[in-house]
Design a protein around this motif. Structure first.
Motif, PDB file in Angstrom:
ATOM      1  N   LEU A  50       0.823  -1.209   0.000  1.00  0.00           N
ATOM      2  CA  LEU A  50       0.000   0.000   0.000  1.00  0.00           C
ATOM      3  C   LEU A  50       0.857   1.259   0.000  1.00  0.00           C
ATOM      4  O   LEU A  50       0.539   2.244  -0.689  1.00  0.00           O
ATOM      5  CB  LEU A  50      -0.934   0.000   1.213  1.00  0.00           C
ATOM      6  N   ALA A  51       1.953   1.222   0.763  1.00  0.00           N
ATOM      7  CA  ALA A  51       2.853   2.379   0.791  1.00  0.00           C
ATOM      8  C   ALA A  51       3.506   2.599  -0.565  1.00  0.00           C
ATOM      9  O   ALA A  51       3.614   3.736  -1.039  1.00  0.00           O
ATOM     10  CB  ALA A  51       3.916   2.187   1.864  1.00  0.00           C
ATOM     11  N   LEU A  52       3.912   1.509  -1.218  1.00  0.00           N
ATOM     12  CA  LEU A  52       4.520   1.621  -2.544  1.00  0.00           C
ATOM     13  C   LEU A  52       3.522   2.144  -3.575  1.00  0.00           C
ATOM     14  O   LEU A  52       3.862   2.951  -4.441  1.00  0.00           O
ATOM     15  CB  LEU A  52       5.075   0.267  -2.986  1.00  0.00           C
ATOM     16  N   ILE A  53       2.270   1.683  -3.486  1.00  0.00           N
ATOM     17  CA  ILE A  53       1.243   2.170  -4.406  1.00  0.00           C
ATOM     18  C   ILE A  53       1.006   3.658  -4.212  1.00  0.00           C
ATOM     19  O   ILE A  53       0.864   4.422  -5.174  1.00  0.00           O
ATOM     20  CB  ILE A  53      -0.063   1.377  -4.207  1.00  0.00           C
ATOM     21  N   ALA A  54       0.980   4.102  -2.941  1.00  0.00           N
ATOM     22  CA  ALA A  54       0.765   5.521  -2.660  1.00  0.00           C
ATOM     23  C   ALA A  54       1.910   6.368  -3.202  1.00  0.00           C
ATOM     24  O   ALA A  54       1.686   7.414  -3.829  1.00  0.00           O
ATOM     25  CB  ALA A  54       0.615   5.730  -1.153  1.00  0.00           C
ATOM     26  N   VAL A  55       3.155   5.926  -2.995  1.00  0.00           N
ATOM     27  CA  VAL A  55       4.310   6.677  -3.491  1.00  0.00           C
ATOM     28  C   VAL A  55       4.342   6.684  -5.011  1.00  0.00           C
ATOM     29  O   VAL A  55       4.611   7.714  -5.643  1.00  0.00           O
ATOM     30  CB  VAL A  55       5.617   6.079  -2.916  1.00  0.00           C
ATOM     31  N   ALA A  56       4.052   5.538  -5.632  1.00  0.00           N
ATOM     32  CA  ALA A  56       4.053   5.455  -7.097  1.00  0.00           C
ATOM     33  C   ALA A  56       2.968   6.355  -7.692  1.00  0.00           C
ATOM     34  O   ALA A  56       3.189   7.009  -8.717  1.00  0.00           O
ATOM     35  CB  ALA A  56       3.850   4.011  -7.541  1.00  0.00           C
ATOM     36  N   SER A  57       1.808   6.383  -7.057  1.00  0.00           N
ATOM     37  CA  SER A  57       0.726   7.246  -7.550  1.00  0.00           C
ATOM     38  C   SER A  57       1.112   8.714  -7.457  1.00  0.00           C
ATOM     39  O   SER A  57       0.845   9.504  -8.371  1.00  0.00           O
ATOM     40  CB  SER A  57      -0.555   6.991  -6.742  1.00  0.00           C
ATOM     41  N   PHE A  58       1.770   9.077  -6.361  1.00  0.00           N
ATOM     42  CA  PHE A  58       2.207  10.470  -6.201  1.00  0.00           C
ATOM     43  C   PHE A  58       3.254  10.846  -7.245  1.00  0.00           C
ATOM     44  O   PHE A  58       3.211  11.937  -7.816  1.00  0.00           O
ATOM     45  CB  PHE A  58       2.769  10.672  -4.788  1.00  0.00           C
ATOM     46  N   MET A  59       4.184   9.928  -7.521  1.00  0.00           N
ATOM     47  CA  MET A  59       5.234  10.200  -8.502  1.00  0.00           C
ATOM     48  C   MET A  59       4.691  10.229  -9.924  1.00  0.00           C
ATOM     49  O   MET A  59       5.286  10.845 -10.814  1.00  0.00           O
ATOM     50  CB  MET A  59       6.344   9.154  -8.381  1.00  0.00           C
ATOM     51  N   ALA A  60       3.564   9.563 -10.155  1.00  0.00           N
ATOM     52  CA  ALA A  60       2.971   9.542 -11.498  1.00  0.00           C
ATOM     53  C   ALA A  60       2.126  10.771 -11.791  1.00  0.00           C
ATOM     54  O   ALA A  60       1.711  10.971 -12.940  1.00  0.00           O
ATOM     55  CB  ALA A  60       2.122   8.288 -11.671  1.00  0.00           C
ATOM     56  N   LEU A  61       1.875  11.611 -10.793  1.00  0.00           N
ATOM     57  CA  LEU A  61       1.015  12.778 -10.992  1.00  0.00           C
ATOM     58  C   LEU A  61       1.530  13.723 -12.086  1.00  0.00           C
ATOM     59  O   LEU A  61       0.728  14.178 -12.918  1.00  0.00           O
ATOM     60  CB  LEU A  61       0.846  13.531  -9.668  1.00  0.00           C
ATOM     61  N   PRO A  62       2.829  14.067 -12.131  1.00  0.00           N
ATOM     62  CA  PRO A  62       3.291  14.947 -13.224  1.00  0.00           C
ATOM     63  C   PRO A  62       3.061  14.353 -14.611  1.00  0.00           C
ATOM     64  O   PRO A  62       2.707  15.082 -15.546  1.00  0.00           O
ATOM     65  CB  PRO A  62       4.796  15.112 -12.933  1.00  0.00           C
ATOM     66  N   LEU A  63       3.246  13.046 -14.747  1.00  0.00           N
ATOM     67  CA  LEU A  63       3.013  12.395 -16.034  1.00  0.00           C
ATOM     68  C   LEU A  63       1.537  12.457 -16.418  1.00  0.00           C
ATOM     69  O   LEU A  63       1.191  12.777 -17.562  1.00  0.00           O
ATOM     70  CB  LEU A  63       3.492  10.946 -15.974  1.00  0.00           C
ATOM     71  N   VAL A  64       0.666  12.169 -15.460  1.00  0.00           N
ATOM     72  CA  VAL A  64      -0.777  12.228 -15.721  1.00  0.00           C
ATOM     73  C   VAL A  64      -1.198  13.651 -16.070  1.00  0.00           C
ATOM     74  O   VAL A  64      -2.018  13.877 -16.977  1.00  0.00           O
ATOM     75  CB  VAL A  64      -1.554  11.704 -14.500  1.00  0.00           C
ATOM     76  N   TYR A  65      -0.623  14.627 -15.375  1.00  0.00           N
ATOM     77  CA  TYR A  65      -0.964  16.024 -15.639  1.00  0.00           C
ATOM     78  C   TYR A  65      -0.520  16.436 -17.046  1.00  0.00           C
ATOM     79  O   TYR A  65      -1.248  17.153 -17.746  1.00  0.00           O
ATOM     80  CB  TYR A  65      -0.297  16.909 -14.595  1.00  0.00           C
ATOM     81  N   ALA A  66       0.672  15.994 -17.463  1.00  0.00           N
ATOM     82  CA  ALA A  66       1.158  16.328 -18.808  1.00  0.00           C
ATOM     83  C   ALA A  66       0.276  15.708 -19.883  1.00  0.00           C
ATOM     84  O   ALA A  66      -0.007  16.341 -20.909  1.00  0.00           O
ATOM     85  CB  ALA A  66       2.604  15.862 -18.965  1.00  0.00           C
ATOM     86  N   VAL A  67      -0.169  14.480 -19.670  1.00  0.00           N
ATOM     87  CA  VAL A  67      -1.051  13.822 -20.636  1.00  0.00           C
ATOM     88  C   VAL A  67      -2.382  14.565 -20.723  1.00  0.00           C
ATOM     89  O   VAL A  67      -2.923  14.795 -21.813  1.00  0.00           O
ATOM     90  CB  VAL A  67      -1.262  12.350 -20.248  1.00  0.00           C
TER      91      VAL A  67
END
Length: 286
Positions: A22-39
């Motif tokens: 769960l902690a890894l999923i939360a960190v990965a989701s946070f790190m993916a935010l810039p990519l999602v925002y750019a898309v």
């Protein structure tokens, strides 16, 4: 006689694994935010791009930004394929030459003794502390002096001599057992054969990682300070020229950000499995 029934306690290790996931999923989701925002930005119409407060997700997706970008590409007097060729040529040649030079230098530093060895490696570490912005003016003066302005060499040669590659490769080369290299020499192998056939396969995770870093750096390299000939400019320079035309090209700029991100991201996704696999299986100890 009363029989005591013991209650089964949940497996603590299982709970720990679940919490880690769960902690890894939360960190990965946070790190993916810039990519999602750019898309999302790449498919936003102009009114949503300038909306305040800005919205994270696109409400009315459109392909106008991408169509606008391709229209601007086709209207350039230099074929856009030329910009792509320039970038690919500089990226591939610079990355391969940087890998070869850094590996050779690291092999000598790690497995050979010579006067000034520690001083040379100290200079490599010191060079890591300098930002490219600090060395921009000296680099330009050197390139102008030797006549490499408006040349691929002005971007390739500095990339070859990047200190990060030497530092990374040396740290891995030091893990190679000296006895393994000596046995190859006793069998009659030349020094280059020992380097290429013995040392390089053992440090595969290092040079795979170095290739990824070098590729990403050169792919996004602007090079506008050294190349003024339009036919020699790189893709980031051409795309930045499109962005500089004004607010009317904000949609195309969003599409450009996504376009420039796709290639290095794809290279990383394809290569990361090899890097992780070789990292996990390389347990070289003397």
């Amino acid at each position: 006689m009363a029989i005591k029934i013991k209650k089964r306690t949940p497996n603590r290790s299982l709970y720990g694994d679940v919490l880690n996931v769960l902690a890894l999923i939360a960190v990965a989701s946070f790190m993916a935010l810039p990519l999602v925002y750019a898309v999302n930005n790449a498919f936003k119409p102009l009114e949503e791009l300038f909306q305040f407060p800005p919205k994270f997700f696109v409400r009315n997706p459109t392909m106008d930004n991408i169509r606008d970008l391709f229209t601007l590409m086709n209207s350039s007097w230099v074929p856009f394929t030329r910009y792509i060729f320039n970038t690919v040529f500089i990226t591939v040649v610079g990355s391969l030459l940087h890998l070869i030079v850094a590996s050779l230098a690291a092999f000598v530093l790690a497995k050979h003794k010579f006067p000034g060895q520690k001083l040379f490696f100290s200079m490599v570490i010191l060079a890591l502390m300098f930002s490219p912005h600090v060395t921009a003016i000296p680099n330009y003066l050197i390139m102008a002096k030797i006549g490499w302005i408006d040349s691929y060499l002005s971007l390739i040669v500095p990339a070859i001599a990047a200190p990060l590659g030497i530092f990374l490769m040396k740290q891995f080369m030091e893990q190679i057992p000296v006895s393994l290299l000596e046995s190859a020499r006793l069998d009659g192998a030349s020094e280059f054969y020992v380097f290429w056939k013995v040392a390089m396969p053992l440090v595969k995770p290092a040079w795979l990682t170095l290739l990824i870093f070098s590729f990403q750096a050169l792919w996004s390299l602007n090079g506008g300070a050294f190349i003024y000939n339009e036919a020699l400019k790189t893709l980031p320079t051409a795309l930045n020229q499109i962005v500089a035309t004004g607010f009317s090209r904000a949609g195309a700029a969003s599409a450009i950000a996504l376009f420039m991100m796709v290639v290095p991201l794809s290279v990383f996704i394809v290569s990361q499995s090899n890097v992780i696999e070789t990292m996990s299986t390389s347990g070289i100890k003397d």
